[in-house]
Design a protein around this motif. Sequence first.
Motif, PDB file in Angstrom:
ATOM      1  N   UNK A   1       2.232   3.487 -26.427  1.00  0.00           N
ATOM      2  CA  UNK A   1       2.477   4.819 -26.175  1.00  0.00           C
ATOM      3  C   UNK A   1       1.813   5.613 -27.042  1.00  0.00           C
ATOM      4  N   UNK A   2       1.533   6.873 -26.612  1.00  0.00           N
ATOM      5  CA  UNK A   2       1.044   8.013 -27.676  1.00  0.00           C
ATOM      6  C   UNK A   2       2.177   8.497 -28.390  1.00  0.00           C
ATOM      7  N   UNK A   3       1.978   9.128 -29.564  1.00  0.00           N
ATOM      8  CA  UNK A   3       3.135   9.549 -30.523  1.00  0.00           C
ATOM      9  C   UNK A   3       4.228  10.447 -29.827  1.00  0.00           C
ATOM     10  N   UNK A   4       3.472  11.343 -28.920  1.00  0.00           N
ATOM     11  CA  UNK A   4       4.476  12.131 -28.137  1.00  0.00           C
ATOM     12  C   UNK A   4       5.293  11.759 -26.788  1.00  0.00           C
ATOM     13  N   UNK A   5       4.976  10.284 -26.554  1.00  0.00           N
ATOM     14  CA  UNK A   5       5.737   9.648 -25.465  1.00  0.00           C
ATOM     15  C   UNK A   5       5.413   9.981 -24.175  1.00  0.00           C
ATOM     16  N   UNK A   6       4.307  10.872 -24.001  1.00  0.00           N
ATOM     17  CA  UNK A   6       3.737  11.045 -22.564  1.00  0.00           C
ATOM     18  C   UNK A   6       2.698  10.191 -21.873  1.00  0.00           C
ATOM     19  N   UNK A   7       1.912   9.472 -22.592  1.00  0.00           N
ATOM     20  CA  UNK A   7       1.012   8.831 -22.192  1.00  0.00           C
ATOM     21  C   UNK A   7       0.804   7.268 -22.535  1.00  0.00           C
ATOM     22  N   UNK A   8       0.773   6.364 -21.326  1.00  0.00           N
ATOM     23  CA  UNK A   8       0.736   4.947 -21.926  1.00  0.00           C
ATOM     24  C   UNK A   8      -0.714   4.605 -21.977  1.00  0.00           C
ATOM     25  N   UNK A   9      -1.260   4.138 -22.971  1.00  0.00           N
ATOM     26  CA  UNK A   9      -2.636   3.435 -22.880  1.00  0.00           C
ATOM     27  C   UNK A   9      -2.515   2.221 -22.583  1.00  0.00           C
ATOM     28  N   UNK A  10      -3.290   1.502 -21.825  1.00  0.00           N
ATOM     29  CA  UNK A  10      -3.324   0.160 -21.189  1.00  0.00           C
ATOM     30  C   UNK A  10      -4.675  -0.226 -21.471  1.00  0.00           C
ATOM     31  N   UNK A  11      -4.775  -1.438 -22.289  1.00  0.00           N
ATOM     32  CA  UNK A  11      -6.396  -1.880 -22.674  1.00  0.00           C
ATOM     33  C   UNK A  11      -6.547  -3.062 -21.947  1.00  0.00           C
ATOM     34  N   UNK A  12      -7.854  -3.414 -21.238  1.00  0.00           N
ATOM     35  CA  UNK A  12      -8.226  -4.501 -20.963  1.00  0.00           C
ATOM     36  C   UNK A  12      -9.418  -5.139 -21.957  1.00  0.00           C
ATOM     37  N   UNK A  13     -10.106  -6.163 -21.852  1.00  0.00           N
ATOM     38  CA  UNK A  13     -11.076  -6.335 -22.704  1.00  0.00           C
ATOM     39  C   UNK A  13     -12.282  -5.500 -23.016  1.00  0.00           C
ATOM     40  N   UNK A  14     -12.404  -4.601 -21.875  1.00  0.00           N
ATOM     41  CA  UNK A  14     -13.714  -3.713 -21.988  1.00  0.00           C
ATOM     42  C   UNK A  14     -13.104  -2.229 -21.684  1.00  0.00           C
ATOM     43  N   UNK A  15     -11.981  -1.955 -21.390  1.00  0.00           N
ATOM     44  CA  UNK A  15     -11.533  -0.461 -20.812  1.00  0.00           C
ATOM     45  C   UNK A  15     -10.395  -0.089 -21.461  1.00  0.00           C
ATOM     46  N   UNK A  16     -10.015   1.095 -21.368  1.00  0.00           N
ATOM     47  CA  UNK A  16      -8.815   1.675 -21.588  1.00  0.00           C
ATOM     48  C   UNK A  16      -8.275   2.707 -20.480  1.00  0.00           C
ATOM     49  N   UNK A  17      -7.076   2.435 -19.904  1.00  0.00           N
ATOM     50  CA  UNK A  17      -6.577   3.144 -18.778  1.00  0.00           C
ATOM     51  C   UNK A  17      -5.496   3.853 -19.175  1.00  0.00           C
ATOM     52  N   UNK A  18      -5.086   5.208 -18.838  1.00  0.00           N
ATOM     53  CA  UNK A  18      -3.998   5.833 -19.269  1.00  0.00           C
ATOM     54  C   UNK A  18      -3.111   6.249 -17.999  1.00  0.00           C
ATOM     55  N   UNK A  19      -1.846   6.293 -18.316  1.00  0.00           N
ATOM     56  CA  UNK A  19      -0.754   6.439 -17.488  1.00  0.00           C
ATOM     57  C   UNK A  19       0.166   7.321 -17.960  1.00  0.00           C
ATOM     58  N   UNK A  20       0.966   7.973 -16.926  1.00  0.00           N
ATOM     59  CA  UNK A  20       2.133   8.891 -17.415  1.00  0.00           C
ATOM     60  C   UNK A  20       3.478   8.394 -16.405  1.00  0.00           C
ATOM     61  N   UNK A  21       4.609   8.352 -17.137  1.00  0.00           N
ATOM     62  CA  UNK A  21       5.563   7.939 -16.397  1.00  0.00           C
ATOM     63  C   UNK A  21       6.480   9.139 -15.348  1.00  0.00           C
ATOM     64  N   UNK A  22       6.452   8.708 -14.166  1.00  0.00           N
ATOM     65  CA  UNK A  22       7.146   9.822 -13.299  1.00  0.00           C
ATOM     66  C   UNK A  22       8.465   9.107 -12.456  1.00  0.00           C
ATOM     67  N   UNK A  23       9.529  10.109 -12.444  1.00  0.00           N
ATOM     68  CA  UNK A  23      10.705   9.732 -11.592  1.00  0.00           C
ATOM     69  C   UNK A  23      10.296   9.772 -10.245  1.00  0.00           C
ATOM     70  N   UNK A  24      11.244   8.862  -9.461  1.00  0.00           N
ATOM     71  CA  UNK A  24      10.921   8.733  -8.030  1.00  0.00           C
ATOM     72  C   UNK A  24      12.076   8.406  -7.315  1.00  0.00           C
ATOM     73  N   UNK A  25      12.077   8.500  -5.862  1.00  0.00           N
ATOM     74  CA  UNK A  25      13.160   7.938  -5.198  1.00  0.00           C
ATOM     75  C   UNK A  25      13.578   6.455  -5.613  1.00  0.00           C
ATOM     76  N   UNK A  26      12.682   5.772  -5.861  1.00  0.00           N
ATOM     77  CA  UNK A  26      12.608   4.170  -6.081  1.00  0.00           C
ATOM     78  C   UNK A  26      12.979   4.002  -7.652  1.00  0.00           C
ATOM     79  N   UNK A  27      13.005   4.859  -8.435  1.00  0.00           N
ATOM     80  CA  UNK A  27      13.133   4.524  -9.904  1.00  0.00           C
ATOM     81  C   UNK A  27      11.638   5.017 -10.379  1.00  0.00           C
ATOM     82  N   UNK A  28      11.732   4.970 -11.864  1.00  0.00           N
ATOM     83  CA  UNK A  28      10.480   5.438 -12.512  1.00  0.00           C
ATOM     84  C   UNK A  28       9.123   4.697 -12.148  1.00  0.00           C
TER      85      UNK A  28
END
Length: 198
Positions: free
Chosen positions: A162-189
Amino acid sequence: MLYAISEKGALLAKVSVLDAMAIDWEDIADGPCPEGGATTHCLYIADTGNNNRSREILTIFVIVEPSIAGADPARPLTANARSFRFRYPGPPEDAEALAALPNGDLTIVTKGRTPTIAFYGFTKAAVGRALTSREVLTATFQGDSGISPDQGLGRWVTAAAMSPDGTTLAVRTYSEIFFYTLEAGPQGDRWRDLRRPC
């Protein structure tokens, strides 16, 4: 054994984790302790490696983050571990990525041994309950990452943070990094890929 290392690679301390067995330890995350406030931090150790996808029940160990101020690397510190067990809502998964959110919830990202790479999570309250009740939690599905697994390209997930401010999740593969944010929805986060439009 855990090792505290400085940004320059110097060994600062060793921590012997008591009451814990390492079957296939993978990622480690730092976050609020399940029963404490935001000022009490714990380390979450993911014993979630499952290469053959044969382990139905997996374990996450929890230790209060030890103070390493003035520690002598030649004399290991000790930390008592607690643990909770969990299963996935579907077939077993292999996972090497664990992240702790600022509110104490936990997120696991699967490695990619199935056609999709997915997010699963636990609330802080559920973790706290399982640590004392010994119930086996069922992880909550939190969405598909959108990453297409490809071993040849090194597109298997190996870590998350997680980023220090808690807004962004970094997901690392062997060769890349992807970024995500958590959003609430009708079926849960759900985690949303920041490359995609809302």
